[in-house]
Write a protein that holds these residues in place. Structure first.
Motif, mmCIF file in Angstrom:
data_model
loop_
_atom_site.group_PDB
_atom_site.id
_atom_site.type_symbol
_atom_site.label_atom_id
_atom_site.label_comp_id
_atom_site.label_asym_id
_atom_site.label_seq_id
_atom_site.Cartn_x
_atom_site.Cartn_y
_atom_site.Cartn_z
ATOM 1 N N SER A 5 -1.900 -7.960 14.951
ATOM 2 C CA SER A 5 -3.050 -7.082 14.694
ATOM 3 C C SER A 5 -2.696 -5.956 13.720
ATOM 4 O O SER A 5 -1.529 -5.671 13.475
ATOM 5 C CB SER A 5 -3.538 -6.472 16.012
ATOM 6 O OG SER A 5 -2.588 -5.543 16.491
ATOM 7 N N ARG A 6 -3.749 -5.341 13.210
ATOM 8 C CA ARG A 6 -3.571 -4.193 12.315
ATOM 9 C C ARG A 6 -2.868 -3.065 13.056
ATOM 10 O O ARG A 6 -2.054 -2.343 12.480
ATOM 11 C CB ARG A 6 -4.930 -3.700 11.805
ATOM 12 C CG ARG A 6 -5.624 -4.682 10.911
ATOM 13 C CD ARG A 6 -7.003 -4.172 10.484
ATOM 14 N NE ARG A 6 -6.833 -3.287 9.337
ATOM 15 C CZ ARG A 6 -7.172 -2.005 9.328
ATOM 16 N NH1 ARG A 6 -7.722 -1.456 10.376
ATOM 17 N NH2 ARG A 6 -6.970 -1.264 8.257
ATOM 18 N N VAL A 9 0.789 -3.734 13.083
ATOM 19 C CA VAL A 9 1.355 -3.450 11.769
ATOM 20 C C VAL A 9 1.478 -1.941 11.570
ATOM 21 O O VAL A 9 2.500 -1.444 11.081
ATOM 22 C CB VAL A 9 0.506 -4.085 10.644
ATOM 23 C CG1 VAL A 9 1.026 -3.668 9.278
ATOM 24 C CG2 VAL A 9 0.494 -5.599 10.772
ATOM 25 N N ALA A 10 0.473 -1.199 11.972
ATOM 26 C CA ALA A 10 0.513 0.255 11.852
ATOM 27 C C ALA A 10 1.646 0.829 12.699
ATOM 28 O O ALA A 10 2.350 1.752 12.273
ATOM 29 C CB ALA A 10 -0.831 0.852 12.260
ATOM 30 N N HIS A 11 1.833 0.265 13.895
ATOM 31 C CA HIS A 11 2.919 0.713 14.772
ATOM 32 C C HIS A 11 4.280 0.433 14.127
ATOM 33 O O HIS A 11 5.177 1.303 14.125
ATOM 34 C CB HIS A 11 2.806 0.017 16.125
ATOM 35 C CG HIS A 11 3.890 0.392 17.083
ATOM 36 N ND1 HIS A 11 4.011 1.648 17.631
ATOM 37 C CD2 HIS A 11 4.929 -0.333 17.577
ATOM 38 C CE1 HIS A 11 5.066 1.687 18.425
ATOM 39 N NE2 HIS A 11 5.643 0.490 18.400
ATOM 40 N N VAL A 20 1.438 3.449 4.835
ATOM 41 C CA VAL A 20 0.651 2.306 4.373
ATOM 42 C C VAL A 20 -0.825 2.666 4.382
ATOM 43 O O VAL A 20 -1.288 3.436 5.228
ATOM 44 C CB VAL A 20 0.904 1.042 5.232
ATOM 45 C CG1 VAL A 20 2.324 0.543 5.073
ATOM 46 C CG2 VAL A 20 0.621 1.301 6.691
ATOM 47 N N THR A 21 -1.550 2.078 3.444
ATOM 48 C CA THR A 21 -2.995 2.313 3.358
ATOM 49 C C THR A 21 -3.718 1.331 4.271
ATOM 50 O O THR A 21 -3.132 0.382 4.789
ATOM 51 C CB THR A 21 -3.476 2.129 1.914
ATOM 52 O OG1 THR A 21 -3.277 0.760 1.547
ATOM 53 C CG2 THR A 21 -2.726 3.047 0.951
ATOM 54 N N GLU A 22 -5.020 1.552 4.452
ATOM 55 C CA GLU A 22 -5.830 0.656 5.275
ATOM 56 C C GLU A 22 -5.832 -0.757 4.691
ATOM 57 O O GLU A 22 -5.757 -1.742 5.424
ATOM 58 C CB GLU A 22 -7.259 1.196 5.379
ATOM 59 C CG GLU A 22 -7.376 2.483 6.178
ATOM 60 C CD GLU A 22 -6.979 2.304 7.638
ATOM 61 O OE1 GLU A 22 -7.367 1.289 8.256
ATOM 62 O OE2 GLU A 22 -6.260 3.173 8.160
ATOM 63 N N ALA A 29 -0.661 -7.622 7.702
ATOM 64 C CA ALA A 29 -0.923 -8.388 8.928
ATOM 65 C C ALA A 29 -0.951 -9.873 8.608
ATOM 66 O O ALA A 29 -0.355 -10.688 9.330
ATOM 67 C CB ALA A 29 -2.226 -7.938 9.569
ATOM 68 N N GLY A 30 -1.618 -10.244 7.522
ATOM 69 C CA GLY A 30 -1.661 -11.649 7.122
ATOM 70 C C GLY A 30 -0.297 -12.172 6.725
ATOM 71 O O GLY A 30 0.098 -13.283 7.094
ATOM 72 N N GLN A 31 0.450 -11.376 5.968
ATOM 73 C CA GLN A 31 1.776 -11.810 5.531
ATOM 74 C C GLN A 31 2.741 -11.943 6.705
ATOM 75 O O GLN A 31 3.509 -12.908 6.784
ATOM 76 C CB GLN A 31 2.331 -10.816 4.507
ATOM 77 C CG GLN A 31 1.620 -10.847 3.182
ATOM 78 C CD GLN A 31 2.103 -9.769 2.234
ATOM 79 O OE1 GLN A 31 2.741 -8.789 2.638
ATOM 80 N NE2 GLN A 31 1.793 -9.938 0.952
ATOM 81 N N LEU A 32 2.695 -10.990 7.620
ATOM 82 C CA LEU A 32 3.570 -11.068 8.790
ATOM 83 C C LEU A 32 3.209 -12.251 9.675
ATOM 84 O O LEU A 32 4.080 -12.886 10.274
ATOM 85 C CB LEU A 32 3.525 -9.760 9.583
ATOM 86 C CG LEU A 32 4.248 -8.581 8.939
ATOM 87 C CD1 LEU A 32 3.951 -7.293 9.691
ATOM 88 C CD2 LEU A 32 5.741 -8.831 8.889
#
Length: 99
Positions: A5-6, A9-11, A20-22, A29-32
């Motif tokens: 989830s976003r 990724v933010a965590h 990181v930007t929005e 998230a997609g790459q991970l």
């Protein structure tokens, strides 16, 4: 829809102290998710009957055998020394001897 989830990724970005930007949150998230799926596929392929290996091809030592050979005599070793004393190299004293 990515499995990561976003918020995750933010965590991770906060833990790594990355700003990181929005838009980057969605992109990362997609790459991970692709990376995690690839790692999972590798885990599925690994079989019990295949032994773990450290190298894809067999390695061989390229060094020669360590065989004893004659060395220099004391006179030969000291022949090029700028100063010799009692059969040893004479060097300037760098430490004071304690009596």
């Amino acid at each position: 829809m990515p499995n990561i989830s976003r918020d995750e990724v933010a965590h991770l970005a906060r833990l790594a102290r990355l700003a990181v930007t929005e838009a980057e949150l969605d992109k990362f998230a997609g790459q991970l998710d692709v990376i995690l799926q690839s790692v999972a596929r590798v885990g599925e392929v690994a079989a019990e009957d295949i032994p773990p290996t450290s190298h894809a091809v067999p390695l061989q030592n390229v060094f020669r055998d360590d065989l004893p050979s004659p060395g220099l005599t004391q006179q030969q070793a000291l022949a090029g020394a700028p100063a010799v004393e009692q059969g040893r190299f004479r060097v300037p004293r760098i430490l004071e001897e304690e009596a």
